[in-house]
Design a protein around this motif. Structure first.
Motif, mmCIF file in Angstrom:
data_model
loop_
_atom_site.group_PDB
_atom_site.id
_atom_site.type_symbol
_atom_site.label_atom_id
_atom_site.label_comp_id
_atom_site.label_asym_id
_atom_site.label_seq_id
_atom_site.Cartn_x
_atom_site.Cartn_y
_atom_site.Cartn_z
ATOM 1 N N HIS A 50 -0.094 9.999 2.170
ATOM 2 C CA HIS A 50 -1.457 9.548 1.070
ATOM 3 C C HIS A 50 -2.675 10.290 1.602
ATOM 4 O O HIS A 50 -3.020 10.192 2.814
ATOM 5 N N LEU A 89 -6.578 18.578 -5.773
ATOM 6 C CA LEU A 89 -6.441 16.954 -5.509
ATOM 7 C C LEU A 89 -7.581 16.279 -6.479
ATOM 8 O O LEU A 89 -8.354 15.511 -5.800
ATOM 9 N N LEU A 146 0.336 19.220 0.560
ATOM 10 C CA LEU A 146 0.455 19.185 -0.799
ATOM 11 C C LEU A 146 1.753 18.422 -1.290
ATOM 12 O O LEU A 146 1.973 17.590 -2.257
ATOM 13 N N PRO A 147 3.100 19.155 -0.938
ATOM 14 C CA PRO A 147 4.093 18.626 -1.269
ATOM 15 C C PRO A 147 4.492 17.207 -0.896
ATOM 16 O O PRO A 147 4.995 16.497 -1.919
ATOM 17 N N LEU A 170 2.294 15.056 -0.491
ATOM 18 C CA LEU A 170 1.275 14.158 -1.276
ATOM 19 C C LEU A 170 1.627 13.852 -2.560
ATOM 20 O O LEU A 170 1.742 12.910 -3.134
ATOM 21 N N LYS A 171 2.235 14.823 -3.045
ATOM 22 C CA LYS A 171 3.025 14.937 -4.745
ATOM 23 C C LYS A 171 3.990 13.994 -4.376
ATOM 24 O O LYS A 171 4.370 13.040 -5.662
ATOM 25 N N SER A 172 4.822 13.981 -3.533
ATOM 26 C CA SER A 172 6.043 13.089 -3.454
ATOM 27 C C SER A 172 5.838 11.753 -2.994
ATOM 28 O O SER A 172 6.577 10.896 -3.311
#
Length: 320
Positions: free
Chosen positions: A216, A229, A207-208, A210-212
């Motif tokens: 992808h 998500l 998750l971190p 993906l946020k950054s």
């Protein structure tokens, strides 16, 4: 008098027996079968902190990675059933019988008393810089045209992400190369570095990133979109029907733990899941609190062991 009452209260809260001299020699511990930094490790440490605050005792977190958590599971199965030693398990626990039948020194059902699940996390297909695609159809087209097959990383041979990816491979007919690691964290590190192409990872492990934008997400393996998500389609929505994978994290004790200790642990697990602070902490790393306890949790484990053993046999999966 107050000291004696407090000591009794602590012992009752978790069943941490052998007060006094014996306590000085042994502290409660939560054993994890994967490397530090992965999703099982993250949720286990949060739970250990919760237990510590509830009892006033420090709960030692012990990482014993290797063999898809077989080493850690053996250690807890052999521990004294006094509530001092617990196993932080995940869905992969139900794959151990299929992969290590000839090496197990315990019975995956009879050697343990399941306490409760404490968290769950959706499984998501993620790609790194080595495979720059944005949708599942693009991924399928790219991988089918990739000589030698795309590489994917997992926390180990027979882990739940490995099983999920092999089921995905069977469903799609893709040529894939499995790269096993000793935990989710090192697998994601190599995914970020482009050493492997993709991973069927739990949301908690990615998750971190993906946020950054460093990784992808192409699709999530749940029946509905995840609140973690919301912009990521399910596999069904992305065009691949029938691919659903659930991941749980829970706490198991050695078989024979006293009933009052089990009841106390269940109460702590439920309190953990109901805590708003815990929910916020887990959601921040891609998980949701969960508290399926006692016999219901035990029945789920037994059912999954049967189903996963059959699937592993169909896919020809076995430990190296």
């Amino acid at each position: 008098m107050r000291h004696a009452f407090r000591t009794t209260l602590l012992a009752a809260a978790l069943g941490f027996a052998a007060i006094g001299a014996a306590q000085a020699q042994s502290q409660p511990r939560l054993v994890i079968g994967f490397a530090a930094g992965g999703p099982t490790d993250l949720v286990a440490r949060a739970f250990a902190e919760h237990l510590g605050r509830a009892t006033g005792q420090t709960v030692i977190v012990e990482n014993r990675p290797g063999a898809n958590a077989l080493l850690a599971t053996e250690a807890v199965a052999a521990a004294r059933p006094d509530g001092q030693t617990l196993l932080a398990a995940a869905t992969n626990h139900t794959m151990i019988p299929a992969l290590y039948a000839g090496r197990m020194k315990f019975d995956p059902v009879k050697s343990f008393r399941p306490i409760c699940t404490i968290a769950s996390s959706p499984t998501v297909l993620v790609v790194g810089p080595g495979l720059p695609v944005k949708t599942l159809p693009e991924f399928l087209e790219r991988v089918r045209s990739k000589p030698g097959g795309a590489s994917y990383g997992t926390p180990g041979q027979g882990s739940s992400p490995h099983l999920a990816t092999e089921a995905f491979r069977k469903l799609t007919g893709l040529s894939l190369v499995h790269v096993p690691y000793k935990g989710a964290a090192p697998a994601i590190t190599d995914l970020l570095g482009g050493q492997i192409d993709f991973s069927m990872a739990t949301a908690g492990s990615v998750l971190p990133h993906l946020k950054s934008g460093k990784l992808h997400a192409l699709a999530v393996a749940s029946r509905e979109r995840s609140s973690l998500l919301p912009n990521v389609p399910t596999f069904e929505e992305a065009g691949l029907k029938g691919f659903v994978v659930d991941t749980w994290y829970g706490v198991l004790a050695p078989a024979g733990v006293p009933a009052e200790t089990v009841a106390s642990l269940e109460r702590q697990a439920v309190a953990f899941a109901k805590s708003p602070a815990v929910r916020d902490r887990l959601q921040a790393v891609g998980m949701e609190p969960a508290s399926l306890c006692g016999d219901t949790f035990a029945q789920q484990i037994a059912t999954e062991i049967v189903a996963n053993t059959q699937l592993a046999q169909q896919l020809g999966l076995k430990a190296d």
